[in-house]
Design a protein around this motif. Structure first.
Motif, PDB file in Angstrom:
ATOM      1  N   GLU A   1       0.986  -1.527  -0.179  1.00 39.30           N
ATOM      2  CA  GLU A   1       0.366   0.181  -0.123  1.00 39.30           C
ATOM      3  C   GLU A   1       0.434   1.501  -0.065  1.00 39.30           C
ATOM      4  O   GLU A   1       1.638   1.386   0.578  1.00 39.30           O
ATOM      5  CB  GLU A   1      -0.726  -0.220   1.407  1.00 39.30           C
ATOM      6  CG  GLU A   1      -1.661   0.720   1.224  1.00 39.30           C
ATOM      7  CD  GLU A   1      -2.800   1.363   2.100  1.00 39.30           C
ATOM      8  OE1 GLU A   1      -2.770   0.394   3.458  1.00 39.30           O
ATOM      9  OE2 GLU A   1      -3.107   2.069   2.405  1.00 39.30           O
ATOM     10  N   VAL A   2       0.489   2.584  -0.869  1.00 43.33           N
ATOM     11  CA  VAL A   2       1.242   3.790  -0.610  1.00 43.33           C
ATOM     12  C   VAL A   2       0.351   4.742  -0.634  1.00 43.33           C
ATOM     13  O   VAL A   2      -1.272   4.536  -1.124  1.00 43.33           O
ATOM     14  CB  VAL A   2       1.931   4.012  -1.578  1.00 43.33           C
ATOM     15  CG1 VAL A   2       3.126   2.445  -1.921  1.00 43.33           C
ATOM     16  CG2 VAL A   2       0.839   3.601  -3.742  1.00 43.33           C
ATOM     17  N   ASP A   3       0.440   5.876   0.081  1.00 46.76           N
ATOM     18  CA  ASP A   3      -0.638   6.778  -0.002  1.00 46.76           C
ATOM     19  C   ASP A   3       0.495   8.608  -0.576  1.00 46.76           C
ATOM     20  O   ASP A   3       1.303   9.084   0.171  1.00 46.76           O
ATOM     21  CB  ASP A   3      -0.537   7.116   1.531  1.00 46.76           C
ATOM     22  CG  ASP A   3      -1.757   8.427   1.709  1.00 46.76           C
ATOM     23  OD1 ASP A   3      -2.462   8.936   0.323  1.00 46.76           O
ATOM     24  OD2 ASP A   3      -1.407   8.921   3.124  1.00 46.76           O
TER      25      ASP A   3
ATOM     26  N   LYS B   1      10.575   2.232  -7.567  1.00 47.29           N
ATOM     27  CA  LYS B   1      10.771   1.958  -4.874  1.00 47.29           C
ATOM     28  C   LYS B   1      10.057   0.599  -5.488  1.00 47.29           C
ATOM     29  O   LYS B   1      10.971  -0.136  -4.265  1.00 47.29           O
ATOM     30  CB  LYS B   1      10.581   2.907  -4.819  1.00 47.29           C
ATOM     31  CG  LYS B   1      11.386   3.906  -4.887  1.00 47.29           C
ATOM     32  CD  LYS B   1      11.035   5.226  -4.368  1.00 47.29           C
ATOM     33  CE  LYS B   1      11.843   6.147  -4.489  1.00 47.29           C
ATOM     34  NZ  LYS B   1      10.495   7.346  -5.616  1.00 47.29           N
TER      35      LYS B   1
ATOM     36  N   GLY C   1      16.042   4.355   2.051  1.00 42.81           N
ATOM     37  CA  GLY C   1      16.151   3.120   1.754  1.00 42.81           C
ATOM     38  C   GLY C   1      15.393   2.443   1.716  1.00 42.81           C
ATOM     39  O   GLY C   1      14.910   1.298   1.178  1.00 42.81           O
ATOM     40  N   ARG C   2      14.568   1.984   3.141  1.00 41.85           N
ATOM     41  CA  ARG C   2      13.479   1.439   3.636  1.00 41.85           C
ATOM     42  C   ARG C   2      12.052   1.679   3.040  1.00 41.85           C
ATOM     43  O   ARG C   2      10.490   1.208   3.659  1.00 41.85           O
ATOM     44  CB  ARG C   2      13.683   0.946   5.151  1.00 41.85           C
ATOM     45  CG  ARG C   2      14.326   0.341   5.607  1.00 41.85           C
ATOM     46  CD  ARG C   2      14.545  -1.492   4.598  1.00 41.85           C
ATOM     47  NE  ARG C   2      15.624  -1.638   5.196  1.00 41.85           N
ATOM     48  CZ  ARG C   2      17.030  -2.348   4.944  1.00 41.85           C
ATOM     49  NH1 ARG C   2      16.364  -2.725   3.418  1.00 41.85           N
ATOM     50  NH2 ARG C   2      17.538  -3.395   5.090  1.00 41.85           N
ATOM     51  N   PHE C   3      11.748   2.934   2.159  1.00 38.66           N
ATOM     52  CA  PHE C   3      10.972   3.069   1.015  1.00 38.66           C
ATOM     53  C   PHE C   3       9.847   3.700   2.687  1.00 38.66           C
ATOM     54  O   PHE C   3       8.295   3.518   1.949  1.00 38.66           O
ATOM     55  CB  PHE C   3      10.591   2.507   0.501  1.00 38.66           C
ATOM     56  CG  PHE C   3       9.167   3.403  -0.680  1.00 38.66           C
ATOM     57  CD1 PHE C   3       8.831   4.408  -0.388  1.00 38.66           C
ATOM     58  CD2 PHE C   3       8.111   2.702  -1.892  1.00 38.66           C
ATOM     59  CE1 PHE C   3       8.338   5.145  -1.638  1.00 38.66           C
ATOM     60  CE2 PHE C   3       7.638   3.345  -1.981  1.00 38.66           C
ATOM     61  CZ  PHE C   3       7.253   3.908  -2.226  1.00 38.66           C
TER      62      PHE C   3
ATOM     63  N   ALA D   1       9.120   8.872   0.240  1.00 42.98           N
ATOM     64  CA  ALA D   1       9.655   9.569  -0.888  1.00 42.98           C
ATOM     65  C   ALA D   1       9.716  10.761  -1.115  1.00 42.98           C
ATOM     66  O   ALA D   1       8.179  11.359  -1.348  1.00 42.98           O
ATOM     67  CB  ALA D   1      10.228   7.752  -1.768  1.00 42.98           C
ATOM     68  N   PRO D   2       9.916  11.889  -2.063  1.00 42.48           N
ATOM     69  CA  PRO D   2       9.555  12.725  -2.700  1.00 42.48           C
ATOM     70  C   PRO D   2       8.966  12.631  -3.868  1.00 42.48           C
ATOM     71  O   PRO D   2       8.751  11.216  -4.195  1.00 42.48           O
ATOM     72  CB  PRO D   2      11.016  13.429  -3.549  1.00 42.48           C
ATOM     73  CG  PRO D   2      12.349  12.669  -2.448  1.00 42.48           C
ATOM     74  CD  PRO D   2      11.997  12.130  -2.112  1.00 42.48           C
TER      75      PRO D   2
ATOM     76  N   TYR E   1       3.914   8.067   1.164  1.00 41.10           N
ATOM     77  CA  TYR E   1       3.877   7.360   1.719  1.00 41.10           C
ATOM     78  C   TYR E   1       4.719   6.014   0.864  1.00 41.10           C
ATOM     79  O   TYR E   1       3.386   5.711   0.730  1.00 41.10           O
ATOM     80  CB  TYR E   1       3.213   7.404   2.711  1.00 41.10           C
ATOM     81  CG  TYR E   1       3.139   8.763   4.009  1.00 41.10           C
ATOM     82  CD1 TYR E   1       4.159   8.414   4.719  1.00 41.10           C
ATOM     83  CD2 TYR E   1       2.520   9.361   3.691  1.00 41.10           C
ATOM     84  CE1 TYR E   1       4.495  10.062   5.885  1.00 41.10           C
ATOM     85  CE2 TYR E   1       2.579  10.611   4.746  1.00 41.10           C
ATOM     86  CZ  TYR E   1       3.920  10.398   6.059  1.00 41.10           C
ATOM     87  OH  TYR E   1       4.020  11.213   6.317  1.00 41.10           O
ATOM     88  N   GLY E   2       5.565   5.425   1.762  1.00 38.42           N
ATOM     89  CA  GLY E   2       5.699   4.287   0.214  1.00 38.42           C
ATOM     90  C   GLY E   2       5.111   2.778   1.678  1.00 38.42           C
ATOM     91  O   GLY E   2       4.467   3.239   2.744  1.00 38.42           O
ATOM     92  N   PRO E   3       4.566   1.593   1.180  1.00 35.97           N
ATOM     93  CA  PRO E   3       4.348   0.465   2.013  1.00 35.97           C
ATOM     94  C   PRO E   3       4.872   0.330   3.419  1.00 35.97           C
ATOM     95  O   PRO E   3       3.635   1.109   4.599  1.00 35.97           O
ATOM     96  CB  PRO E   3       5.172  -0.829   1.578  1.00 35.97           C
ATOM     97  CG  PRO E   3       5.298  -0.118   0.327  1.00 35.97           C
ATOM     98  CD  PRO E   3       5.948   1.042   0.369  1.00 35.97           C
ATOM     99  N   PRO E   4       5.887   0.469   4.536  1.00 32.91           N
ATOM    100  CA  PRO E   4       5.927   0.982   5.666  1.00 32.91           C
ATOM    101  C   PRO E   4       5.299   2.078   6.238  1.00 32.91           C
ATOM    102  O   PRO E   4       5.063   2.101   7.411  1.00 32.91           O
ATOM    103  CB  PRO E   4       7.069   0.563   6.416  1.00 32.91           C
ATOM    104  CG  PRO E   4       7.876   0.661   4.752  1.00 32.91           C
ATOM    105  CD  PRO E   4       6.672   0.583   3.311  1.00 32.91           C
TER     106      PRO E   4
ATOM    107  N   ARG F   1      17.605  -5.688   8.994  1.00 35.90           N
ATOM    108  CA  ARG F   1      16.641  -5.124   7.724  1.00 35.90           C
ATOM    109  C   ARG F   1      15.352  -5.100   8.885  1.00 35.90           C
ATOM    110  O   ARG F   1      14.756  -3.610   8.390  1.00 35.90           O
ATOM    111  CB  ARG F   1      15.818  -6.264   6.705  1.00 35.90           C
ATOM    112  CG  ARG F   1      15.819  -5.956   5.505  1.00 35.90           C
ATOM    113  CD  ARG F   1      16.011  -6.202   4.062  1.00 35.90           C
ATOM    114  NE  ARG F   1      15.549  -7.314   4.139  1.00 35.90           N
ATOM    115  CZ  ARG F   1      16.250  -8.809   3.400  1.00 35.90           C
ATOM    116  NH1 ARG F   1      16.520  -8.278   2.385  1.00 35.90           N
ATOM    117  NH2 ARG F   1      15.359  -9.663   3.417  1.00 35.90           N
TER     118      ARG F   1
ATOM    119  N   LEU G   1      13.082  -1.600   9.986  1.00 38.48           N
ATOM    120  CA  LEU G   1      11.455  -1.552   9.353  1.00 38.48           C
ATOM    121  C   LEU G   1      10.452  -1.130  10.820  1.00 38.48           C
ATOM    122  O   LEU G   1       9.443  -1.184  10.650  1.00 38.48           O
ATOM    123  CB  LEU G   1      10.701  -2.807   8.695  1.00 38.48           C
ATOM    124  CG  LEU G   1      11.475  -2.570   7.579  1.00 38.48           C
ATOM    125  CD1 LEU G   1      11.202  -4.294   6.528  1.00 38.48           C
ATOM    126  CD2 LEU G   1      10.458  -1.405   6.880  1.00 38.48           C
TER     127      LEU G   1
END
Lengths: 664, 664
Positions: free
Chosen positions: A73-75, A236, B26-28, B31-32, B46-49, B589, B593
């Motif tokens: 999931e991304v936002d 990514k 690095g762990r997404f 990201a811009p 916002y990436g997955p985490p 890793r 996270l």
């Protein structure tokens, strides 16, 4: 009441949209936004029950798709710069056709206008021919559109005109703007009230535009879909997934569409919640490892051929058969269609009012290679609520081309392969002296040529000893001979295969789904049609339990507090209603809110701790200890137990004043 | 490691923002946005985490506030018409001051520019005086702003100039645009790179503007806060709450702010998630029924007086004492301040880096009567993350006045009261003949006069025998004598009290809170500083469990599948990592996270079903049956048990290869 009895009761009173809307607005499921200021069409707010229902639907979506399938999931932001949407094609193609009445300033959406006027004329023709409305079974699809044309005039048309009109209406979703303009001239379609001619249709881009930053120079839009943010983060996401495919990303958030003339309540709005999945997969392998789990799911399909033959009679078969017969192109597309149907049923969609319709070639979005819509039947007709499109490699390809960044998967080959490819070598030291400041642009241009372009340039170089071409940002033609450049086919051993993944995109319009579920779950009790019920599945009901002390006698308060504590500990959303009104009235109010369970506390409860559990649809009651009753609620609400399974072991309960209580 | 040891370890290595950012990108976590296209400043994805962390924070917010206090959640549109934000004051006052460099086209935010330039000069002065950087303990507040001024020149300033600069800096948040302009002239502040003079500061409205609908006529904005939607729905919410006050509404959603020059990463962005509460209460009774539950909560306060005295030394006392001493105005404001602190601590905020600062009179938003900010200390300084404002009756009053709709609470009085009021009676039959088409406007104008206006007009009528006034939309003066109108004071018995409620507004910037928690939870293992850990509380950690088969031997797969099934059934979010890399690497890793638990499956597990549970911060391990281990995870994650409480009864476990494994 048995399950069969409930089914019967739910359809005994004919559905009436006004009744539903009166309940939805009265109980503040939703309301027109800014109505204190006269409202803005196409904008709605969700009140507390609507908001809770929406949150539960989203939560179920997240569990059903994201958690179950380990999606990423991304936002991403809604504000999107011009360049991105120019590349994706939305700046050029995401538009409807509008025509303006230069005298009144009114604006009409061209396709809707043509449709409405021709339909009104066909109706007038029927009236003139003496065919009464009752004799004419109207297509449900057409019920949704009735606004601009206020009056039906009984004018008979000649038979061939009727035939032409019907042919136009069957293809109405596929006309271009100029074609709509020709139809308006040919059939003399103007402002339906004044009859005046309108301007020819103009494209109106449906994105909301704004400027980012203080200079006003950076043009941006509010996103029309959440998909682009997912595509742009592809590299990514791939890395996050340890470079393995297939994988899916997902996103839940608002998108925007500046409708020309919004209508049909919650179905066509300017700001809406979407939930979208982008499943990235190998174009050469569209199988799905879990397809066997869904292959026996039976669905109603309306494939392209059936529609082209002018029929709306669905084909009912399993998704396994549909993929086998190639009606649905591949396993992954089929897998998602089945999973979509399971999701919809879990939140309260009526199975008999759900179908999957394949897009006609001329109505597909500009990016789609194939598309099936999950459609739900409502009083506005069949409504597209979920799209399931194969966007092929379209988006990744255009963004990659535009930004000159690779958006590909690299897959180690089990066995190396021989590959023959066109390659280009530049003698870079000659470029500076000849092209000066343009040298980097010329180099970049050459290094980005596709295989086809290289083949053509290679031939040109071989035949003419030189190549001539144009470069973005460089004036005039660029010319160079074979001292500058070598272009030839070479055969190499490759250990890695590089490919641009295809994308299967299930895309959900949450607001449309929610409204359809409202319709599918709404009914009136046959014994008293003023008593409306929203039979939401407990899983998504806004609140699960209404806690009702029989009276507001102070001795009942401690038991109410105790049970509240237990429910809170179990994280079961509930409301207490200790108002003075009768139990029957309190339950009736909560039937309208779709609360599936009532727990009644009476004077017996003080003595032995037992309480009564009431089921909303059947009004059946059972009695047991608070702990047992809460266990039953939890089993039915969250673990999928039926009422019978959940309450076995609890004693049936018949209130002496049952009838009075419930209808009081 | 004991709890004390972990505390020590977490502060052993000095915090380094670059290390944190490298882990987060690095762990997404984020990201811009649009960085494939070069990015747009102030926009982040916002990436997955990051997305999962955000969802968990929002979920905890919903439970802590909405469910716990039975608030009415609404979801209102972001698109907002001009009229609404004109009335609320945002069109006129929601702006920053910008100055343009007419030569280069650069745009600066005036207050930031003045601040940066003066700070750079003070630094240069210190350098010239030979005071080394290390001797100067820099205020953390100032660390966040360092961008425009590239070079510090060692120039000595006279003592009185140093004093003046410091005085200006202390008041920097309070200057108006013209005042900033004067400072720029007085201190010769121009473009910090070229030194050229800039245009005088101009107000730049921070709302994103757009046009709603195809005509382009209806101007709208993206909302700058979620609050307005809640105010506009006040009457519906009050009705939903059975007309009882106090009650609170709440809303979670994106808001927008077109920053002049965004910076400081996630802390100052153009699109952000907010969670806002509007607590409507009786202006004459701001007590709170649950205040006793929080009165002993101890907090750090920075009241107005302390700041005015130039100090940043907080006052530590309980919220009970703070309200008692009137430092915090009332119980409800105090109750929310305490509840805000509890929420922040529950999601991982460091208690020693949290304070509540009262707004200075000149920095409050245009609508606020009093305001306390929940501030969190980060490497950018103290950051405003939660506002807790008393908006008084401002919003309801202005919207009511503009729309002529009542937004009030009607409360039945226990005993009727005598009330003396000005009243107006119209002889309506005379209005039509005299004012013709304007008659309704004139009538409406008169019927909407306030008590003060009526008093004045009453006097006028008495003294002159007529009144003269202007009416919106009617040309010229309107004049009428006492045949048309009676205005007099009358005393009546009233059984109902009508009042406009006041509003206490706790408003959360979720993105800022999330970034602060990232900083507060980040540390590096002293034994190997390359190994970073994000010590999120299990409740909000993106994933709760990493399931690691010791190797990818096929015999371990069935046990992995079995435990996956158990975790899924318990609805505990987890990830399987069956990649080939060493256990140590896999855990490292996941420490990055923030995954709190590791469950290791080894060959022993096949024989007796036992598995190992590892705790992220201490790297302690225990062993037990899968069922017992999962129970421990659930207790610690969702029921607030400590590691010791949760794992008592499980055997401690020391891997023979512990050291190698963990540091491999």
């Amino acid at each position: 009441m048995s399950v069969e009895d409930i089914k019967k009761a739910r359809t005994a009173v004919e559905f009436n949209r006004e009744n539903l809307e009166s309940v939805l607005r009265g109980r503040f499921f939703y309301a027109p936004a800014f109505d204190l200021y006269g409202g803005v069409s196409g904008l709605y707010d969700y009140g507390p029950p609507g908001c809770a229902f929406q949150a539960n639907v989203v939560d179920q979506w997240r569990k059903h798709f994201i958690l179950e399938e380990d999606m990423l999931e991304v936002d991403c932001t809604m504000l999107t710069p011009y360049e991105v949407l120019k590349t994706s094609g939305h700046v050029d193609k995401f538009s409807d056709w509008m025509c303006r009445d230069l005298k009144t300033g009114e604006i009409f959406r061209a396709d809707h206008l043509v449709e409405e006027v021709l339909e009104a004329r066909l109706k007038g023709d029927k009236a003139a021919r003496g065919i009464s409305e009752a004799d004419v079974e109207e297509d449900a699809d057409k019920k949704k559109r009735k606004k601009k044309v206020k009056q039906i005039k009984a004018v008979k048309l000649s038979d061939h005109v009727v035939k032409e009109y019907n042919e136009v209406l069957a293809k109405i979703d596929g006309y271009s703007g100029p074609e709509l303009g020709e139809l308006m001239v040919k059939y003399n379609i103007g402002n339906p009230v004044t009859g005046e001619a309108l301007e020819a249709p103009k494209a109106f881009n449906l994105m909301f535009e704004t400027a980012i930053g203080p200079s006003g120079q950076l043009k941006g839009y509010l996103r029309p879909e959440t998909a682009q943010g997912q595509f742009l983060n592809f590299n990514k996401l791939l890395e996050f997934n340890n470079s393995k495919t297939p994988f899916a990303s997902a996103s839940i958030g608002k998108s925007f569409r500046n409708e020309i003339s919004p209508r049909a309540g919650l179905l066509r709005v300017r700001e809406f919640l979407m939930a979208e999945i982008e499943h990235f997969l190998d174009p050469e392998d569209k199988s799905h490892p879990r397809f066997h789990e869904v292959k026996d799911v039976k669905l109603s399909f309306l494939p392209r051929e059936v529609q082209e033959a002018g029929s709306t009679e669905p084909i009912v078969k399993t998704i396994g058969e549909a993929v086998e017969s190639k009606m649905v192109d591949n396993e992954t597309l089929g897998y998602f269609i089945a999973r979509i149907s399971q999701f919809l049923l879990s939140i309260g969609v009526d199975e008999t009012k759900m179908r999957f319709r394949q897009h006609m070639a001329n109505e597909m979005a500009h990016y789609a290679a194939d598309c099936w819509d999950g459609e739900l039947l409502t009083s506005y007709g069949w409504i597209e609520c979920v799209g399931c499109a194969d966007r092929s490699a379209y988006d990744l390809t255009v963004h990659s081309k535009k930004t000159k960044q690779k958006l590909v998967v690299r897959q180690k080959l089990d066995e190396p392969v021989e590959v023959t490819k066109w390659e280009i070598d530049l003698t870079k030291k000659l470029f500076g002296p000849k092209f000066r400041k343009d040298a980097p642009k010329v180099e970049a241009h050459l290094l980005n040529l596709s295989q086809e372009e290289l083949a053509s340039k290679g031939e040109e170089l071989k035949n003419n000893g030189k190549i001539v071409f144009k470069v973005d940002g460089v004036e005039g033609d660029v010319e160079m001979d074979d001292k500058f450049v070598t272009i030839e086919q070479r055969t190499k051993t490759e250990h890695v295969r590089e490919f641009t993944p295809n994308v299967i995109e299930p895309s959900f319009g949450i607001g449309r789904i929610i409204y359809s579920v409202f319709e599918h779950c709404f009914w009136s009790r046959p014994e008293d049609t003023a008593r409306a019920v929203l039979s939401f599945p407990p899983l998504v009901a806004p609140s699960k339990v209404l806690l009702v002390p029989l009276s507001n006698h102070k001795d009942l308060a401690p038991v109410t507090a105790e049970i509240s504590k237990l429910l809170r500990r179990e994280k079961i959303p509930f409301k207490v209603d200790d108002s003075g009104v009768s139990i029957g009235k309190r339950y009736a109010r909560n039937d309208e809110l779709g609360t599936p369970f009532g727990v009644t506390i009476d004077f017996e409860s003080i003595k032995d701790g037992s309480v009564t559990l009431r089921e909303r649809d059947s009004t059946k009651q059972v009695r047991g200890s608070a702990a047992d009753i809460i266990k039953a609620i939890r089993e039915i609400t969250y673990n999928g137990a039926s009422w019978e399974e959940g309450t076995k072991g609890l004693a049936p309960f018949v209130s002496q004043s049952e009838t009075e209580t419930e209808t009081e």
